[in-house]
Motif scaffolding. Structure first.
Motif, PDB file in Angstrom:
ATOM      1  N   LYS A  54     -25.833  -2.746   3.533  1.00  0.00           N
ATOM      2  CA  LYS A  54     -26.525  -3.134   4.764  1.00  0.00           C
ATOM      3  C   LYS A  54     -25.858  -4.390   5.287  1.00  0.00           C
ATOM      4  CE  LYS A  54     -29.651   0.051   4.381  1.00  0.00           C
ATOM      5  NZ  LYS A  54     -29.730   1.163   5.313  1.00  0.00           N
ATOM      6  N   GLU A  97     -28.071  -5.046  11.386  1.00  0.00           N
ATOM      7  CA  GLU A  97     -27.538  -3.706  11.600  1.00  0.00           C
ATOM      8  C   GLU A  97     -28.571  -2.788  12.266  1.00  0.00           C
ATOM      9  OE1 GLU A  97     -26.251  -0.100   8.572  1.00  0.00           O
ATOM     10  OE2 GLU A  97     -26.037  -2.149   7.903  1.00  0.00           O
ATOM     11  N   SER A  98     -29.838  -2.916  11.867  1.00  0.00           N
ATOM     12  CA  SER A  98     -30.895  -2.056  12.393  1.00  0.00           C
ATOM     13  C   SER A  98     -31.250  -2.381  13.836  1.00  0.00           C
ATOM     14  CB  SER A  98     -32.158  -2.202  11.541  1.00  0.00           C
ATOM     15  OG  SER A  98     -32.700  -3.512  11.708  1.00  0.00           O
TER      16      SER A  98
END
Length: 141
Positions: free
Chosen positions: A4, A24-25
């Motif tokens: 992640k 990242e999300s």
């Protein structure tokens, strides 16, 4: 293996500069951070707050997993992590993370609850990452 990522950009000097942090999300997308948000009383995010959120969420998930080993399932696990940043040896370090957790777990004895909570405190990946004293107050509601 799971990877992640998060990213940061910083421009300027320590006290007059500003930065952004992203995940990242997309939960954080160029969220501003800076000296006064970290060391002063200006509202906004900072690295220690992000570590605290990561520790609280990781611990809660680890406890949920460990409870399954006892054939128990939590109705609710509420955790607050408080991370301490201190000046040490001419620099700064995260020296402590204190977990304050309350859980509703039908059928759990106090002994089983505390055993599971201590296993989660020691075994969650973020606890293993931190080079800090980790303490906990655990309450079975």
């Amino acid at each position: 293996m799971i990877n992640k990522s998060g990213s940061a950009n910083w421009q300027g000097g320590l006290k007059d500069g500003t930065g952004t942090v992203s995940t990242e999300s997309g939960v954080l997308d160029k969220q501003n951070y800076g000296f006064n948000k970290r060391f002063g009383d200006e509202a906004g995010t900072n690295p220690e707050e992000l570590i605290a959120a990561a520790h609280a969420s990781c611990f809660s998930m680890a406890l949920s997993n460990i409870l399954g080993d006892y054939d128990l399932k939590a109705e609710d696990i509420s955790t607050v992590a408080t991370v301490t940043l201190e000046q040490v040896d001419g620099g700064f370090a995260v020296t402590k993370s204190h977990l304050k957790m309350t859980a509703v777990i039908p059928g759990a004895s106090e002994e089983t609850f505390l055993e599971a909570a201590n296993k989660a405190k020691a075994g969650c990946p973020i606890s293993k990452l931190l080079n800090a004293e980790i303490t906990m107050d655990a309450t079975l509601a």
